[in-house]
Enzyme design. Structure first.
Site, PDB file in Angstrom:
ATOM      1  N   ASP A 388      -2.104  22.976  20.042  1.00 33.83           N
ATOM      2  CA  ASP A 388      -1.410  23.720  18.928  1.00 33.83           C
ATOM      3  C   ASP A 388      -1.685  25.220  19.577  1.00 33.83           C
ATOM      4  O   ASP A 388      -2.524  25.405  20.382  1.00 33.83           O
ATOM      5  CB  ASP A 388      -2.134  23.763  17.831  1.00 33.83           C
ATOM      6  CG  ASP A 388      -1.356  24.230  16.728  1.00 33.83           C
ATOM      7  OD1 ASP A 388       0.017  24.527  16.746  1.00 33.83           O
ATOM      8  OD2 ASP A 388      -1.828  24.379  15.659  1.00 33.83           O
ATOM      9  N   GLY A 389      -0.455  26.447  19.100  1.00 34.77           N
ATOM     10  CA  GLY A 389      -0.738  27.604  19.472  1.00 34.77           C
ATOM     11  C   GLY A 389       0.263  28.312  20.288  1.00 34.77           C
ATOM     12  O   GLY A 389       0.292  29.278  20.925  1.00 34.77           O
ATOM     13  N   GLY A 391       3.525  28.778  20.052  1.00 32.66           N
ATOM     14  CA  GLY A 391       4.383  29.780  19.375  1.00 32.66           C
ATOM     15  C   GLY A 391       3.724  30.999  19.183  1.00 32.66           C
ATOM     16  O   GLY A 391       3.981  32.225  19.565  1.00 32.66           O
ATOM     17  N   HIS A 405       6.196  27.436  24.780  1.00 29.96           N
ATOM     18  CA  HIS A 405       6.050  25.841  25.164  1.00 29.96           C
ATOM     19  C   HIS A 405       6.147  25.707  26.662  1.00 29.96           C
ATOM     20  O   HIS A 405       5.705  24.706  27.291  1.00 29.96           O
ATOM     21  CB  HIS A 405       7.402  25.338  24.331  1.00 29.96           C
ATOM     22  CG  HIS A 405       7.268  25.196  23.120  1.00 29.96           C
ATOM     23  ND1 HIS A 405       6.072  24.978  22.348  1.00 29.96           N
ATOM     24  CD2 HIS A 405       8.075  25.716  21.991  1.00 29.96           C
ATOM     25  CE1 HIS A 405       6.281  24.966  21.069  1.00 29.96           C
ATOM     26  NE2 HIS A 405       7.285  25.665  20.773  1.00 29.96           N
ATOM     27  N   SER A 433       5.398  16.339  16.540  1.00 36.41           N
ATOM     28  CA  SER A 433       5.268  15.491  15.389  1.00 36.41           C
ATOM     29  C   SER A 433       6.351  14.915  14.514  1.00 36.41           C
ATOM     30  O   SER A 433       7.441  15.774  14.822  1.00 36.41           O
ATOM     31  CB  SER A 433       4.296  15.936  14.444  1.00 36.41           C
ATOM     32  OG  SER A 433       4.894  16.684  13.603  1.00 36.41           O
ATOM     33  N   ARG A 439      11.099  22.464  12.612  1.00 36.48           N
ATOM     34  CA  ARG A 439      11.161  23.986  13.315  1.00 36.48           C
ATOM     35  C   ARG A 439      12.280  24.393  13.720  1.00 36.48           C
ATOM     36  O   ARG A 439      13.477  23.711  13.610  1.00 36.48           O
ATOM     37  CB  ARG A 439      10.482  23.546  14.445  1.00 36.48           C
ATOM     38  CG  ARG A 439       8.840  23.476  14.294  1.00 36.48           C
ATOM     39  CD  ARG A 439       7.946  23.498  15.730  1.00 36.48           C
ATOM     40  NE  ARG A 439       6.848  23.223  15.198  1.00 36.48           N
ATOM     41  CZ  ARG A 439       5.469  23.312  15.899  1.00 36.48           C
ATOM     42  NH1 ARG A 439       5.605  24.033  16.958  1.00 36.48           N
ATOM     43  NH2 ARG A 439       4.081  23.200  15.355  1.00 36.48           N
ATOM     44  N   LEU A 497      -6.054   7.387  35.209  1.00 37.60           N
ATOM     45  CA  LEU A 497      -5.942   8.040  33.798  1.00 37.60           C
ATOM     46  C   LEU A 497      -4.821   7.591  33.184  1.00 37.60           C
ATOM     47  O   LEU A 497      -3.692   7.457  33.526  1.00 37.60           O
ATOM     48  CB  LEU A 497      -5.828   9.595  33.980  1.00 37.60           C
ATOM     49  CG  LEU A 497      -5.556  10.312  32.373  1.00 37.60           C
ATOM     50  CD1 LEU A 497      -6.849  10.348  31.634  1.00 37.60           C
ATOM     51  CD2 LEU A 497      -5.139  11.601  32.901  1.00 37.60           C
ATOM     52  N   ARG A 560      -7.364  21.164  11.335  1.00 40.18           N
ATOM     53  CA  ARG A 560      -6.994  19.994  10.620  1.00 40.18           C
ATOM     54  C   ARG A 560      -6.519  19.059  11.741  1.00 40.18           C
ATOM     55  O   ARG A 560      -6.151  19.505  12.925  1.00 40.18           O
ATOM     56  CB  ARG A 560      -6.038  20.506   9.621  1.00 40.18           C
ATOM     57  CG  ARG A 560      -4.823  21.208  10.200  1.00 40.18           C
ATOM     58  CD  ARG A 560      -3.781  21.705   9.032  1.00 40.18           C
ATOM     59  NE  ARG A 560      -2.679  22.378   9.467  1.00 40.18           N
ATOM     60  CZ  ARG A 560      -2.662  23.891   9.399  1.00 40.18           C
ATOM     61  NH1 ARG A 560      -3.824  24.457   8.758  1.00 40.18           N
ATOM     62  NH2 ARG A 560      -1.986  24.351   9.929  1.00 40.18           N
ATOM     63  N   SER A 562      -3.501  17.205  11.249  1.00 42.40           N
ATOM     64  CA  SER A 562      -1.913  17.002  11.059  1.00 42.40           C
ATOM     65  C   SER A 562      -1.494  15.762  11.406  1.00 42.40           C
ATOM     66  O   SER A 562      -0.611  15.463  12.244  1.00 42.40           O
ATOM     67  CB  SER A 562      -1.444  18.107  11.693  1.00 42.40           C
ATOM     68  OG  SER A 562      -1.911  19.593  11.386  1.00 42.40           O
ATOM     69  N   GLU A 573     -15.525  12.737  17.379  1.00 42.41           N
ATOM     70  CA  GLU A 573     -16.071  13.928  17.312  1.00 42.41           C
ATOM     71  C   GLU A 573     -14.992  14.947  17.274  1.00 42.41           C
ATOM     72  O   GLU A 573     -13.987  14.894  18.013  1.00 42.41           O
ATOM     73  CB  GLU A 573     -17.039  14.190  18.386  1.00 42.41           C
ATOM     74  CG  GLU A 573     -18.258  13.441  18.372  1.00 42.41           C
ATOM     75  CD  GLU A 573     -19.309  13.813  17.281  1.00 42.41           C
ATOM     76  OE1 GLU A 573     -19.473  14.816  17.027  1.00 42.41           O
ATOM     77  OE2 GLU A 573     -19.561  12.591  16.698  1.00 42.41           O
TER      78      GLU A 573
HETATM   79  C1  FPP Z   1       0.334  19.740  14.849  1.00 42.04           C
HETATM   80  O1  FPP Z   1       0.448  20.880  14.260  1.00 42.04           O
HETATM   81  C2  FPP Z   1       0.610  20.119  16.354  1.00 42.04           C
HETATM   82  C3  FPP Z   1       1.372  19.311  17.068  1.00 42.04           C
HETATM   83  C4  FPP Z   1       2.094  18.291  16.612  1.00 42.04           C
HETATM   84  C5  FPP Z   1       1.312  19.820  18.554  1.00 42.04           C
HETATM   85  C6  FPP Z   1       2.457  20.651  18.763  1.00 42.04           C
HETATM   86  C7  FPP Z   1       2.612  20.988  20.079  1.00 42.04           C
HETATM   87  C8  FPP Z   1       3.874  21.462  20.611  1.00 42.04           C
HETATM   88  C9  FPP Z   1       4.962  21.569  19.818  1.00 42.04           C
HETATM   89  C10 FPP Z   1       4.010  21.935  22.192  1.00 42.04           C
HETATM   90  C11 FPP Z   1       3.801  20.827  22.897  1.00 42.04           C
HETATM   91  C12 FPP Z   1       4.788  20.803  23.972  1.00 42.04           C
HETATM   92  C13 FPP Z   1       4.374  21.274  25.238  1.00 42.04           C
HETATM   93  C14 FPP Z   1       5.375  21.111  26.273  1.00 42.04           C
HETATM   94  C15 FPP Z   1       3.141  21.399  25.822  1.00 42.04           C
HETATM   95  P1  FPP Z   1       1.638  21.241  13.312  1.00 42.04           P
HETATM   96  O2  FPP Z   1       1.990  22.602  13.206  1.00 42.04           O
HETATM   97  O3  FPP Z   1       2.789  20.362  13.550  1.00 42.04           O
HETATM   98  O4  FPP Z   1       1.303  20.839  11.933  1.00 42.04           O
HETATM   99  P2  FPP Z   1       0.603  21.762  10.930  1.00 42.04           P
HETATM  100  O5  FPP Z   1       1.783  22.407  10.013  1.00 42.04           O
HETATM  101  O6  FPP Z   1      -0.143  20.918   9.838  1.00 42.04           O
HETATM  102  O7  FPP Z   1      -0.223  22.607  11.503  1.00 42.04           O
END
Ligand code: FPP
Length: 624
Positions: A388-389, A391, A405, A433, A439, A497, A560, A562, A573
């Site tokens: 996350d983070g 944006g 991204h 998700s 979005r 992996l 959280r 999510s 953990e």
């Molecule tokens: C959940 O928080 C976070 C995610 C589903 C991960 C989101 C990650 C990306 C969109 C970028 C990944 C892509 C690359 C190329 C690294 P949420 O913001 O969906 O849910 P919330 O509203 O509970 O915080």
């Protein structure tokens, strides 16, 4: 000119296609190309054997599926049988691609070509999606609808042929990647394909009318004052003849204005030049006798065709002689159709894996940092990360969110390298998700580009990484689905992996889907509802082998989960980091794992159990 100068058997030998069953698949594709794509077939003969056979497989197989989808009957009503055949073909294709086999000769040739040339399968899934709708008959109301269909069905297919031609210059880039940096090229390609498609709509008119179909937008008929009923009754009116001449002019203008891509190999220029010239000839044949189009396909005038093709053949042969095709393709061995499924890996698959080049080690971190040494019993087996983070990282720098991204993808690759270095067995990443569809559109577009790209990049690096996908297909673009499936297939024998990409993933949806499947099994008498254990239930999850999560990390400051892995992470953990994902690298992962190693895990018991005893839960110790 209707048969290759070199006998087909020789072409197959020179393409490295030795297996008899596979050859028969390519032969079926060659015949379909010759029968239905006169120009494509003639141009394929200007290409060296490996490109020639690949062209036949792509064109012939797509024609075979397209034929299944064509709505039957002069009234245009859907034939329910066709929908079923098409569905069966598509589903068998997905299975075959995943398992690297071909359960019918044409599919076998297609999959063989895709694997040989590493073609991304997304375009086929997009095409299949459109064909599913074609079964029910299709009419275009506007030019816009016509263009959209063209861009989904025809452009990607032509670009795959373009991608093969790029190999002649030693480039393995997909044209779409080039188009991102050269937007003019993208426009030119689209225009060129529209010219081809419009030409085909005219010359195929008679066949289409036989199926109650008109592949021209209603808007065009209305503007020209052509009545659809007249057309379906094959009545030639002056308005119709004007329309044909007008559309032929339009297609010719498009063709003239669509500049050829920069010619990277002289023979490719000759082949593309011949292709467009043959289409000009076809347009002339259509415009010269519009009324005849209602009753038959116009034939290319033989003399003009030969005057064009004979010199092209000679020049192409000379050019390939002077600058030979640089790649000796390395065709994969496809598993036979009857390969048994299940844990007992067939001998053939094992020997295939043994023939594969060994996995490459991950590149070191630029700082020279090395992974910490954790005691084997303190190593988490499974780390899952909410990335996350992105944006917010971009916004804080005055950049558009999609840039976050892009940078996030870099972080992802480095973390995978670090996971390999430290010897982690399972890394699961939350990339998208089921709730993320809310979005903004530009961000969704960026994610639907970055996610498959980063997966492909990891596959191309030939690391010891097995890719898995957890998520649902619903709403996910077909090319993303295709890339994820192909990545799973291409890496299924890697053992280092396991990287599980959660794309279009929702934890509750996963559990609900598992419950629904289990219920179906129970109704069918294959599962006993009275003896469902947690272990038995887990078999219905997206990735049944995924072990429990030991450490769940979320970057970006929020605390959280999510809807991430609710089944697998019940005893994980948790570690919440302020660092936004794009600022993360492998050192963040190592640091998180060190923190994990210092934690104490209890699993509901009274005595405090140090993390080191995780293996008591029946989990095997990590290998390093
Ligand atoms: C959940 O928080 C976070 C995610 C589903 C991960 C989101 C990650 C990306 C969109 C970028 C990944 C892509 C690359 C190329 C690294 P949420 O913001 O969906 O849910 P919330 O509203 O509970 O915080």
């Amino acid at each position: 000119m209707s048969s290759p100068a070199v006998p087909a058997t020789c072409v197959y030998r020179r393409s490295g296609i030795h297996d008899a069953a596979l050859r028969s698949g390519y032969e079926a594709c060659r015949r379909a190309t010759r029968a239905t794509g006169e120009i494509e077939y003639a141009v394929s003969l200007l290409l060296p054997p490996p490109l020639r056979t690949a062209t036949w497989a792509l064109y012939g197989a797509v024609r075979a599926v397209d034929d299944l989808a064509d709505a039957a009957g002069p009234t245009g009503e859907a034939d329910p049988g066709r929908a079923g055949w098409l569905e069966a073909w598509i589903s068998a294709f997905d299975t075959d691609l995943r398992e690297g086999r071909g359960s019918d000769p044409v599919r076998q040739a297609l999959i063989h070509t895709m694997l040989t040339w590493n073609l991304p399968p997304g375009f086929l899934h997009t095409l299949f999606e459109e064909l599913r709708q074609d079964v029910h008959g299709r009419q275009f109301a506007t030019w816009e609808e016509w263009r959209r269909y063209n861009s989904l069905i025809n452009t990607p297919l032509v670009l795959r042929a373009g991608s093969l031609l790029l190999r002649a210059a030693g480039l393995s880039a997909e044209p779409e990647a080039i188009a991102v940096s050269v937007p003019d090229a993208a426009v030119a390609w689209h225009t060129a394909v529209e010219a081809l498609y419009l030409t085909d709509a005219l010359v195929d008119l008679s066949d289409d009318l036989g199926r109650g179909h008109v592949a021209l937008p209603q808007e065009a008929l209305d503007e020209a004052g052509v009545c659809r009923t007249d057309l379906l009754a094959r009545r030639a009116t002056p308005e119709f003849e004007d329309l044909v001449r007008h559309l032929a002019d339009r297609a010719r203008t498009w063709l003239d204005h669509a500049s050829l891509p920069p010619v990277l190999h002289p023979a490719v220029g000759i082949a593309l030049g011949a292709y467009t010239d043959l289409y000009r000839l076809r347009l002339k044949a259509a415009a010269d006798a519009p009324a005849a189009l209602l009753h038959r396909r116009p034939a290319l005038p033989r003399g003009a065709r030969l005057r064009l093709l004979l010199p092209a053949r000679a020049k192409a042969a000379l050019a390939w002689g002077l600058f030979p095709f640089p790649i000796q393709p390395c065709p994969p061995e496809l598993a036979p159709a009857e390969t048994p499924e299940g844990p007992d890996e067939p001998e053939e698959t094992r020997s295939q894996a043994a023939r594969r080049p060994p996995a490459l080690p991950p590149p070191p971190h630029p700082s020279g940092a090395r992974p910490p040494r954790l005691p084997a019993e303190a190593m988490p087996r499974h780390v899952a990360i909410v990335m996350d983070g992105n944006g917010r990282w971009a916004t804080a720098r005055g950049l558009p969110r999609p840039d976050g991204h892009r940078q996030g993808a870099e972080a992802l690759v480095d973390v995978v390298h670090g996971a390999l270095e430290i010897g982690l067995k399972h890394l699961t990443l939350y990339a998208f998700s089921t709730e993320n569809w809310k979005r903004p559109a530009d961000e969704l577009q960026a994610l639907m580009y970055e996610i498959p790209q980063v997966v492909l990049r990891l596959v191309d690096e030939e690391l010891d990484v097995r890719v898995r996908w957890a998520g649902t297909r619903s709403r996910l673009p077909a090319d993303v689905i295709g890339t994820l499936l192909q990545a799973e297939r291409a890496t299924h024998d890697r053992t280092g992996l396991t990287l599980t990409m959660c794309v279009n993933y929702g934890g509750r949806a996963e559990i609900t889907a598992a419950a629904a499947r289990l219920a179906q099994e129970a109704v069918a008498g294959r599962a006993d509802p009275g003896s469902v254990s947690e272990h038995a239930f887990a078999r219905y999850l997206y990735v049944p082998e995924l072990p429990d999560v030991d450490l769940l990390v979320r970057t970006g400051g929020d605390q959280r989960t999510s809807n991430f892995l609710p089944w697998q992470a019940t005893y994980a953990e948790m570690l919440f980091l302020e660092t936004p994902w794009p600022a993360v690298d492998r050192r963040t992962l190592w640091d998180a794992m060190e923190q994990y190693a210092r934690r104490t895990r209890r699993y509901g018991s009274v005595p405090r159990i140090p993390a080191q005893t995780a293996s008591l839960r029946g989990q095997e110790a990590p290998t390093r």
